[in-house]
Design a protein around this motif. Structure first.
Motif, PDB file in Angstrom:
ATOM      1  N   ASN A  83     -15.508   7.341   6.527  1.00 39.11           N
ATOM      2  CA  ASN A  83     -15.358   5.892   6.354  1.00 39.11           C
ATOM      3  C   ASN A  83     -14.050   5.540   5.664  1.00 39.11           C
ATOM      4  O   ASN A  83     -13.417   4.536   6.007  1.00 39.11           O
ATOM      5  N   LEU A  84     -13.628   6.359   4.711  1.00 33.51           N
ATOM      6  CA  LEU A  84     -12.353   6.111   4.050  1.00 33.51           C
ATOM      7  C   LEU A  84     -11.208   6.219   5.049  1.00 33.51           C
ATOM      8  O   LEU A  84     -10.256   5.418   5.031  1.00 33.51           O
ATOM      9  N   ASN A  85     -11.297   7.192   5.941  1.00 31.88           N
ATOM     10  CA  ASN A  85     -10.275   7.366   6.969  1.00 31.88           C
ATOM     11  C   ASN A  85     -10.238   6.171   7.919  1.00 31.88           C
ATOM     12  O   ASN A  85      -9.166   5.705   8.320  1.00 31.88           O
ATOM     13  N   LYS A  86     -11.409   5.658   8.288  1.00 28.86           N
ATOM     14  CA  LYS A  86     -11.463   4.500   9.191  1.00 28.86           C
ATOM     15  C   LYS A  86     -10.861   3.263   8.536  1.00 28.86           C
ATOM     16  O   LYS A  86     -10.148   2.485   9.186  1.00 28.86           O
ATOM     17  N   PHE A 114       0.830  -1.203   0.000  1.00 32.48           N
ATOM     18  CA  PHE A 114       0.000   0.000   0.000  1.00 32.48           C
ATOM     19  C   PHE A 114       0.863   1.252   0.000  1.00 32.48           C
ATOM     20  O   PHE A 114       1.929   1.293   0.622  1.00 32.48           O
ATOM     21  N   MET A 115       0.372   2.291  -0.684  1.00 30.08           N
ATOM     22  CA  MET A 115       0.997   3.600  -0.631  1.00 30.08           C
ATOM     23  C   MET A 115       0.558   4.309   0.655  1.00 30.08           C
ATOM     24  O   MET A 115      -0.598   4.187   1.062  1.00 30.08           O
ATOM     25  N   THR A 116       1.469   5.037   1.262  1.00 31.58           N
ATOM     26  CA  THR A 116       1.183   5.666   2.558  1.00 31.58           C
ATOM     27  C   THR A 116       1.109   7.186   2.477  1.00 31.58           C
ATOM     28  O   THR A 116       1.059   7.852   3.499  1.00 31.58           O
ATOM     29  N   PHE A 117       1.122   7.749   1.280  1.00 32.67           N
ATOM     30  CA  PHE A 117       0.965   9.191   1.069  1.00 32.67           C
ATOM     31  C   PHE A 117       2.006  10.004   1.836  1.00 32.67           C
ATOM     32  O   PHE A 117       1.721  11.105   2.295  1.00 32.67           O
ATOM     33  N   GLY A 118       3.187   9.456   1.957  1.00 29.62           N
ATOM     34  CA  GLY A 118       4.275  10.161   2.611  1.00 29.62           C
ATOM     35  C   GLY A 118       4.400   9.902   4.093  1.00 29.62           C
ATOM     36  O   GLY A 118       5.440  10.199   4.688  1.00 29.62           O
ATOM     37  N   TYR A 119       3.371   9.334   4.716  1.00 26.71           N
ATOM     38  CA  TYR A 119       3.398   9.161   6.171  1.00 26.71           C
ATOM     39  C   TYR A 119       4.553   8.254   6.604  1.00 26.71           C
ATOM     40  O   TYR A 119       5.280   8.568   7.555  1.00 26.71           O
ATOM     41  N   LYS A 120       4.739   7.132   5.921  1.00 29.39           N
ATOM     42  CA  LYS A 120       5.850   6.241   6.236  1.00 29.39           C
ATOM     43  C   LYS A 120       7.051   6.516   5.323  1.00 29.39           C
ATOM     44  O   LYS A 120       8.187   6.282   5.716  1.00 29.39           O
ATOM     45  N   ASP A 121       6.791   7.020   4.133  1.00 27.22           N
ATOM     46  CA  ASP A 121       7.870   7.280   3.176  1.00 27.22           C
ATOM     47  C   ASP A 121       8.845   8.339   3.673  1.00 27.22           C
ATOM     48  O   ASP A 121      10.029   8.292   3.347  1.00 27.22           O
ATOM     49  N   LYS A 122       8.360   9.290   4.450  1.00 25.75           N
ATOM     50  CA  LYS A 122       9.237  10.384   4.884  1.00 25.75           C
ATOM     51  C   LYS A 122      10.427   9.871   5.689  1.00 25.75           C
ATOM     52  O   LYS A 122      11.540  10.387   5.560  1.00 25.75           O
ATOM     53  N   ALA A 123      10.208   8.853   6.492  1.00 21.54           N
ATOM     54  CA  ALA A 123      11.315   8.278   7.258  1.00 21.54           C
ATOM     55  C   ALA A 123      12.247   7.491   6.347  1.00 21.54           C
ATOM     56  O   ALA A 123      13.471   7.449   6.574  1.00 21.54           O
ATOM     57  N   ASP A 124      11.682   6.875   5.304  1.00 22.00           N
ATOM     58  CA  ASP A 124      12.517   6.175   4.326  1.00 22.00           C
ATOM     59  C   ASP A 124      13.417   7.159   3.595  1.00 22.00           C
ATOM     60  O   ASP A 124      14.548   6.835   3.231  1.00 22.00           O
ATOM     61  N   TRP A 125      12.911   8.374   3.385  1.00 20.51           N
ATOM     62  CA  TRP A 125      13.724   9.393   2.709  1.00 20.51           C
ATOM     63  C   TRP A 125      14.961   9.754   3.528  1.00 20.51           C
ATOM     64  O   TRP A 125      15.996  10.086   2.969  1.00 20.51           O
ATOM     65  N   THR A 126      14.858   9.697   4.830  1.00 18.45           N
ATOM     66  CA  THR A 126      16.043   9.940   5.656  1.00 18.45           C
ATOM     67  C   THR A 126      17.115   8.910   5.348  1.00 18.45           C
ATOM     68  O   THR A 126      18.313   9.243   5.255  1.00 18.45           O
ATOM     69  N   ASN A 127      16.696   7.654   5.167  1.00 19.46           N
ATOM     70  CA  ASN A 127      17.649   6.617   4.782  1.00 19.46           C
ATOM     71  C   ASN A 127      18.252   6.880   3.409  1.00 19.46           C
ATOM     72  O   ASN A 127      19.432   6.617   3.174  1.00 19.46           O
ATOM     73  N   TRP A 128      17.431   7.423   2.491  1.00 24.49           N
ATOM     74  CA  TRP A 128      17.954   7.752   1.166  1.00 24.49           C
ATOM     75  C   TRP A 128      18.964   8.893   1.248  1.00 24.49           C
ATOM     76  O   TRP A 128      20.005   8.867   0.567  1.00 24.49           O
ATOM     77  N   GLN A 171      -3.724   0.442   7.566  1.00 24.97           N
ATOM     78  CA  GLN A 171      -2.346   0.927   7.623  1.00 24.97           C
ATOM     79  C   GLN A 171      -1.946   1.538   8.962  1.00 24.97           C
ATOM     80  O   GLN A 171      -0.767   1.836   9.168  1.00 24.97           O
ATOM     81  N   GLY A 172      -2.909   1.791   9.852  1.00 23.22           N
ATOM     82  CA  GLY A 172      -2.565   2.238  11.190  1.00 23.22           C
ATOM     83  C   GLY A 172      -2.360   3.722  11.372  1.00 23.22           C
ATOM     84  O   GLY A 172      -1.847   4.153  12.406  1.00 23.22           O
ATOM     85  N   PHE A 173      -2.749   4.539  10.401  1.00 26.97           N
ATOM     86  CA  PHE A 173      -2.641   5.990  10.574  1.00 26.97           C
ATOM     87  C   PHE A 173      -3.854   6.665   9.950  1.00 26.97           C
ATOM     88  O   PHE A 173      -4.540   6.088   9.095  1.00 26.97           O
ATOM     89  N   ASN A 174      -4.128   7.898  10.400  1.00 26.84           N
ATOM     90  CA  ASN A 174      -5.244   8.666   9.869  1.00 26.84           C
ATOM     91  C   ASN A 174      -4.801   9.493   8.670  1.00 26.84           C
ATOM     92  O   ASN A 174      -3.610   9.827   8.541  1.00 26.84           O
TER      93      ASN A 174
END
Length: 584
Positions: A472-475, A366-380, A481-484
């Motif tokens: 409902n989409l947010n829920k 799943f795509m996370t709209f930057g929520y999890k990707d931002k931390a991956d960018w630190t690794n990059w 994925q565990g985030f709002n």
């Protein structure tokens, strides 16, 4: 089949599962939002008021008008830079005061920022006119390329210009000196109308704006629409966020628009002021360069949460320690990113193109709209810094979803000091705002059919009120994925970053309205920020790079200012020297 790619059967199972979950939530929350709102049910009430229909079907982009206002003292100033392709341009400044008011549309100029700074008093080719509330402006372009019945608050200037330019730009080095604001409210609209470019999930629940809080006050109808909205959200979610679902949507979009990834399209409909001949030459060479000439490396880093690995394509520029980290848009093809990457390579930058979680070579479903990707960018960033050594410098750049990835990455507290600036091309302000724009667009198209039989939808989709659909989409997203959705917010990100930031958008973008980019600019806490809106026919969403000559020059001048340290608040009032648009 690619690694971790969902099969059609798995996608179907996921859809059914989320549908069941959505219906369960719908039943559980049937009476959660039964507070009466000013809006009556649009599902069983047929309106024949043509004036009401005209007002309700207006899109947020049509409603938005850009205004230039000052939030500091009357001597605060912001510079608007002007650049004519192939010709010299006059330097222009606005002396903006919070007391100044005008009833004419805000003026805009098209310009390119150069790295040379002068004082206001030494500018001899510019005619600066201090204006009062009664003065109007004469100009050759408007930032929004829109008209509005609401009066705009701004300081204006009068200045003649010999020819039309290719860009419109508002630049500032101090967030308190000038801001570009969007007015979403009509002059006769309700006083409690919400800014459509700053919608949040949490705010929607308490909103009194009937265009947002569309659910009925009738308990029985509210129960029914909560069920149908949950079902709609459950059906749509896998296709928007999952690897396989988004891939199918991308293929469908390409089926509807076969020229979507046709490199020739980048110049075929481009306005002449953006030099389509140069664009044709550049992208013809860029395609051959990326496909056949340049050396490409595949790099990987672990996800920050340890759940898999992220993949990227890296192009090293010989001898360079400067890198552009290029964020991928939603379903953007890697080859297309590769063609655009030549813009930065020609500037002397290495280019790293990471693939978002759930896309291409990166793991994740799943795509996370930057929520999890931002931390991956630190690794990059750390990976690039290891390659280029202690002199490594990084610029975060992205288009669409990638722009928000870059903005969210820049807002992290642990961001490496090697990151010097951010370039956000057509990012969205918040996910709920983007969904609202898409929702109203679909409702208005549907209304085009229903109005023929006298059924006015008033900006709603039957049985799927916006607020219930969003809730409902947010829920579902939180469950999967565990985030709002509010946790992945470009608007929040720009408030938490002070890095120099360039915001780019096109006025003909119908997917993410340019008003959302203006909202990001407005909210930005950057000490040095620029807003650049391209008007006219550029190509729609994520198309600013089609005007490649102006695009290269504008970005280069912004980066020159960053590199030369000309990004302090003291430079707010500095005029800008024109750069010639000679073809490379």
């Amino acid at each position: 089949m690619k690694k971790n790619q969902l099969s059609i059967y798995q996608l179907f199972s996921l859809t059914v599962a989320t549908l069941i979950i959505g219906l369960f939530w719908g039943i559980q929350n049937t009476y959660a939002d039964t507070v009466a709102t000013p809006q009556q049910s649009v599902f069983f009430n047929v309106s024949t008021d043509s004036s009401s229909a005209e007002q309700s079907t207006e899109t947020p982009t049509q409603q938005a008008t850009a205004t230039v206002s000052s939030s500091s003292s009357s001597d605060s100033t912001s510079s608007i830079n002007q650049n004519d392709q192939g010709q010299s341009a006059s330097n222009k400044t606005i002396d903006a005061s919070s007391k100044s008011e005008a009833t004419t549309p805000a003026a805009t100029q098209k310009s390119v920022v150069d790295d040379q700074a002068e004082t206001l008093s030494s500018s001899t080719d510019s005619s600066v006119t201090e204006t009062n509330s009664s003065q109007s402006v004469s100009s050759d372009s408007i930032v929004n390329n829109q008209s509005s019945s609401q009066a705009t608050t701004a300081s204006q200037f009068s200045q003649s210009q010999s020819s039309a330019d290719s860009t419109s730009d508002v630049s500032t080095a101090d967030s308190s000196s000038a801001s570009v604001t969007s007015s979403a409210a009509k002059s006769d609209g309700p006083s409690d109308e919400t800014d459509k470019d700053q919608i949040t999930v949490s705010g929607t629940a308490d909103s009194s704006d009937p265009t947002i809080k569309q659910s009925s006050s009738n308990p029985l109808l509210n129960w029914l629409t909560n069920l149908t909205s949950a079902g709609a959200a459950s059906l749509i979610y896998p296709f928007v966020t999952s690897r396989q679902g988004s891939h199918l949507i991308s293929q469908f979009r390409t089926l509807l628009s076969p020229t979507r990834y046709n490199i020739d399209k980048t110049w075929s409909d481009l306005d002449q002021k953006y030099d389509p001949d140069y664009t044709k030459q550049f992208y013809t060479e860029a395609k051959n360069w990326y496909d056949n000439e340049v050396t490409k490396q595949t790099l990987t880093v672990p996800f920050a949460d340890g759940s898999g690995n992220a993949s990227a394509t890296y192009i090293a520029h010989p001898g360079s320690t400067k890198t552009i980290i290029y964020g991928q848009g939603w379903t953007t093809e890697p080859e297309w990113m590769g063609y655009i990457s030549k813009i930065f390579y020609d500037m002397g930058y290495n280019v790293l193109m990471p693939y978002t979680r759930g896309q291409n070579g990166s793991d994740g479903e799943f795509m996370t709209f930057g929520y999890k990707d931002k931390a991956d960018w630190t690794n990059w960033i750390n990976k690039v810094d290891q390659i280029n050594g202690p002199d490594s410098e990084d610029i975060l750049y992205g288009q669409s979803l990638g722009a928000d990835d870059a903005l969210e990455a820049a807002a992290q507290k642990n961001l490496p000091s090697s990151v010097k600036a951010v370039i956000a091309d057509c990012g969205y302000s918040t996910i709920p705002s983007l969904l609202y724009s898409l929702y109203t667009g679909a409702a208005n198209k549907l209304n085009g059919y229903t109005s023929k039989i006298g059924w006015n939808l008033n900006g709603s989709i039957p049985l799927v009120p916006y607020d219930q659909f969003l809730s409902n989409l947010n829920k579902i997203n939180h469950f999967v994925q565990g985030f709002n959705l509010d946790d992945a917010s470009g608007l929040t990100a720009v408030k938490n970053s002070t890095l120099p930031t360039l915001f780019i958008a096109t006025a003909d973008d119908t997917f993410i309205p340019d008003s959302e980019t203006k909202a990001l600019y407005n909210a930005s806490n950057s000490e040095y920020k620029q807003l650049w809106i391209l008007d006219g026919n550029v190509g729609g969403h994520a198309s600013a790079n089609n005007a490649v000559l102006a695009y290269k020059q504008h970005i280069q001048n912004f980066l020159n200012a960053v590199e030369n340290g000309q990004t302090t608040p003291a430079n707010t009032a500095s005029p800008v020297v024109n750069t010639q648009n000679a073809a490379a």
